[in-house]
Design a protein around this motif. Structure first.
Motif, PDB file in Angstrom:
ATOM      1  N   LYS A   1      28.524  44.167  33.414  1.00 47.49           N
ATOM      2  CA  LYS A   1      28.283  44.384  35.060  1.00 47.49           C
ATOM      3  C   LYS A   1      29.057  43.935  35.646  1.00 47.49           C
ATOM      4  O   LYS A   1      28.605  44.379  36.818  1.00 47.49           O
ATOM      5  N   ASN A   2      29.779  42.758  35.386  1.00 52.25           N
ATOM      6  CA  ASN A   2      31.248  42.573  36.742  1.00 52.25           C
ATOM      7  C   ASN A   2      32.131  43.377  36.978  1.00 52.25           C
ATOM      8  O   ASN A   2      33.157  43.034  37.458  1.00 52.25           O
ATOM      9  N   ALA A   3      32.111  44.961  35.642  1.00 54.36           N
ATOM     10  CA  ALA A   3      33.408  44.891  35.695  1.00 54.36           C
ATOM     11  C   ALA A   3      32.112  46.661  36.230  1.00 54.36           C
ATOM     12  O   ALA A   3      33.608  48.151  35.825  1.00 54.36           O
ATOM     13  N   LYS A   4      31.809  47.149  36.878  1.00 55.14           N
ATOM     14  CA  LYS A   4      31.157  48.836  36.616  1.00 55.14           C
ATOM     15  C   LYS A   4      32.398  49.757  37.575  1.00 55.14           C
ATOM     16  O   LYS A   4      32.322  51.087  37.797  1.00 55.14           O
ATOM     17  N   ASN A   5      32.915  49.216  38.530  1.00 59.72           N
ATOM     18  CA  ASN A   5      34.258  50.075  39.434  1.00 59.72           C
ATOM     19  C   ASN A   5      35.307  49.421  38.474  1.00 59.72           C
ATOM     20  O   ASN A   5      36.678  50.699  38.919  1.00 59.72           O
ATOM     21  N   SER A   6      35.589  49.041  36.761  1.00 58.98           N
ATOM     22  CA  SER A   6      36.588  49.320  36.866  1.00 58.98           C
ATOM     23  C   SER A   6      36.854  51.122  36.011  1.00 58.98           C
ATOM     24  O   SER A   6      35.597  51.141  35.271  1.00 58.98           O
ATOM     25  N   PRO A   7      37.621  51.510  35.705  1.00 59.44           N
ATOM     26  CA  PRO A   7      38.202  52.490  34.612  1.00 59.44           C
ATOM     27  C   PRO A   7      37.882  52.335  34.072  1.00 59.44           C
ATOM     28  O   PRO A   7      37.482  53.557  32.646  1.00 59.44           O
ATOM     29  N   ASP A   8      37.536  51.224  32.635  1.00 60.70           N
ATOM     30  CA  ASP A   8      37.808  51.583  31.596  1.00 60.70           C
ATOM     31  C   ASP A   8      35.966  50.881  31.159  1.00 60.70           C
ATOM     32  O   ASP A   8      35.459  50.623  30.096  1.00 60.70           O
ATOM     33  N   TYR A   9      35.307  50.942  32.685  1.00 63.05           N
ATOM     34  CA  TYR A   9      33.683  50.741  32.020  1.00 63.05           C
ATOM     35  C   TYR A   9      33.129  51.621  31.066  1.00 63.05           C
ATOM     36  O   TYR A   9      32.033  50.823  30.138  1.00 63.05           O
ATOM     37  N   ASN A  10      33.602  52.323  30.593  1.00 66.24           N
ATOM     38  CA  ASN A  10      33.101  53.679  30.378  1.00 66.24           C
ATOM     39  C   ASN A  10      33.273  54.056  28.533  1.00 66.24           C
ATOM     40  O   ASN A  10      33.118  54.441  27.780  1.00 66.24           O
ATOM     41  N   ALA A  11      34.496  52.768  28.687  1.00 63.58           N
ATOM     42  CA  ALA A  11      34.961  52.755  27.034  1.00 63.58           C
ATOM     43  C   ALA A  11      33.910  52.711  26.161  1.00 63.58           C
ATOM     44  O   ALA A  11      33.367  52.003  26.119  1.00 63.58           O
ATOM     45  N   ILE A  12      34.330  52.726  24.737  1.00 65.40           N
ATOM     46  CA  ILE A  12      33.516  52.703  23.503  1.00 65.40           C
ATOM     47  C   ILE A  12      34.092  52.425  22.351  1.00 65.40           C
ATOM     48  O   ILE A  12      35.382  52.929  22.144  1.00 65.40           O
ATOM     49  N   TYR A  13      34.095  51.034  21.751  1.00 67.21           N
ATOM     50  CA  TYR A  13      34.710  51.145  20.356  1.00 67.21           C
ATOM     51  C   TYR A  13      33.836  50.548  19.885  1.00 67.21           C
ATOM     52  O   TYR A  13      33.154  49.590  19.158  1.00 67.21           O
ATOM     53  N   GLY A  14      33.484  51.413  19.019  1.00 66.37           N
ATOM     54  CA  GLY A  14      32.585  51.836  18.023  1.00 66.37           C
ATOM     55  C   GLY A  14      32.628  51.837  16.354  1.00 66.37           C
ATOM     56  O   GLY A  14      33.898  52.039  15.747  1.00 66.37           O
ATOM     57  N   ASN A  15      32.290  50.756  16.097  1.00 67.00           N
ATOM     58  CA  ASN A  15      32.689  50.228  14.443  1.00 67.00           C
ATOM     59  C   ASN A  15      31.252  50.677  13.047  1.00 67.00           C
ATOM     60  O   ASN A  15      30.364  50.262  13.738  1.00 67.00           O
ATOM     61  N   SER A  16      31.379  51.716  12.432  1.00 68.22           N
ATOM     62  CA  SER A  16      30.412  52.090  11.533  1.00 68.22           C
ATOM     63  C   SER A  16      30.521  51.382  10.211  1.00 68.22           C
ATOM     64  O   SER A  16      31.952  51.586   9.528  1.00 68.22           O
ATOM     65  N   TYR A  17      29.885  50.931   9.852  1.00 65.11           N
ATOM     66  CA  TYR A  17      29.624  49.909   8.066  1.00 65.11           C
ATOM     67  C   TYR A  17      28.949  50.595   7.302  1.00 65.11           C
ATOM     68  O   TYR A  17      27.776  51.408   8.064  1.00 65.11           O
ATOM     69  N   ILE A  18      29.406  50.549   5.864  1.00 64.22           N
ATOM     70  CA  ILE A  18      28.024  49.970   4.645  1.00 64.22           C
ATOM     71  C   ILE A  18      27.909  49.133   4.328  1.00 64.22           C
ATOM     72  O   ILE A  18      28.387  47.623   4.040  1.00 64.22           O
ATOM     73  N   SER A  19      26.585  48.271   4.607  1.00 63.52           N
ATOM     74  CA  SER A  19      26.174  46.710   5.155  1.00 63.52           C
ATOM     75  C   SER A  19      25.500  46.812   3.812  1.00 63.52           C
ATOM     76  O   SER A  19      24.480  46.904   2.896  1.00 63.52           O
ATOM     77  N   VAL A  20      25.728  45.607   3.212  1.00 62.45           N
ATOM     78  CA  VAL A  20      25.057  45.812   1.766  1.00 62.45           C
ATOM     79  C   VAL A  20      24.651  43.255   2.121  1.00 62.45           C
ATOM     80  O   VAL A  20      25.469  42.469   1.839  1.00 62.45           O
ATOM     81  N   PRO A  21      23.190  43.387   2.930  1.00 63.62           N
ATOM     82  CA  PRO A  21      23.212  42.238   2.772  1.00 63.62           C
ATOM     83  C   PRO A  21      22.175  41.924   1.898  1.00 63.62           C
ATOM     84  O   PRO A  21      21.883  42.585   0.911  1.00 63.62           O
ATOM     85  N   ILE A  22      21.724  40.811   1.386  1.00 67.43           N
ATOM     86  CA  ILE A  22      21.125  39.917   0.598  1.00 67.43           C
ATOM     87  C   ILE A  22      20.901  38.480   1.182  1.00 67.43           C
ATOM     88  O   ILE A  22      20.779  37.127   1.553  1.00 67.43           O
ATOM     89  N   TYR A  23      19.089  39.468   1.189  1.00 69.39           N
ATOM     90  CA  TYR A  23      18.089  38.073   2.266  1.00 69.39           C
ATOM     91  C   TYR A  23      17.811  37.323   0.974  1.00 69.39           C
ATOM     92  O   TYR A  23      16.612  37.933   0.219  1.00 69.39           O
TER      93      TYR A  23
END
Length: 218
Positions: A85-107
């Motif tokens: 929210k403090n970098a709305k004028n930054s050229p990098d504001y719209n960057a996306i670093y997306g990670n996709s996983y197969i997740s195996v939780p054991i609750y």
């Protein structure tokens, strides 16, 4: 690594010591929305919104209908964005670093009483295996105070394996339809490649908040 080994050992120990009744196992589906961030990674850094979804099993470990092991197999979307929210004028504001996983939780899941409709809490290890990484609108070079790190393009290659501890609180309607809020605390380094610069030599921990619904079949 010690935390990962400890988590695996603890899970195995609890499963072996519990009075597991596999014959009464029930199966279900689960899915919902995720809100994720990664600490000490990119700058600017903000949240990424995604989804999770998959299959689950509910395995009784006592005769009171209160305590269960709940393993799951699911797709998990995580990562971060540049939407600080403090970098709305930054050229990098719209960057996306997306990670996709197969997740195996054991609750390890416990209801607050034996009532058919009741609140519950759960906690346990999560083993996340990277299946894809998407980087959009990111700067050509990741910089620290205007300096290119070793002259490389280092947005950060996500680690192929991510270990976390998951915690959840929810409500079950007649032990069939369940609403659950979860928090995953990452314990491993999400972007080991970003450790090259001494100014960034802090663990890149991934945290995920999620809210979803599960339906458990008879």
């Amino acid at each position: 690594m010690k935390k990962i080994v400890f988590g695996i050992a603890m899970s195995a120990s609890l499963m072996l010591s519990a009075q597991i009744d596999f014959r009464s196992t029930r199966y279900g589906i689960t899915g919902g929305a995720t809100y994720s961030r990664v600490s000490n990674a990119h700058n600017p850094s903000g949240a990424r919104y995604s989804v999770y979804g998959g299959l689950l099993a509910v395995i009784p470990i006592d005769s009171s209908d209160q305590f269960y092991i709940q393993p799951e197999l699911e797709y998990l979307g995580a990562g971060e964005s540049g939407k600080d929210k403090n970098a709305k004028n930054s050229p990098d504001y719209n960057a996306i670093y997306g990670n996709s996983y197969i997740s195996v939780p054991i609750y390890f899941k416990g209801f607050f009483s034996e009532a058919e409709s009741e609140f519950f809490a759960m906690a346990g290890p999560k083993f996340n295996f990277l299946i894809g990484q998407t980087i959009k609108n990111a700067p050509q070079r990741y910089t620290v105070e205007g300096q290119v790190i070793n002259g490389e393009l280092v947005h950060g290659k996500a680690a192929s394996f991510n270990f976390a501890l998951g915690f959840g609180l929810g409500y079950s309607y007649k032990r069939k339809l369940e609403l659950t809020g979860r928090y995953d605390l990452g314990l491993s380094n999400t972007y080991p490649g970003l450790m090259k610069d001494p100014n960034l030599a802090k663990k890149k921990s991934e945290q995920v908040l999620s809210v979803g619904l599960s339906y458990i079949f008879d």
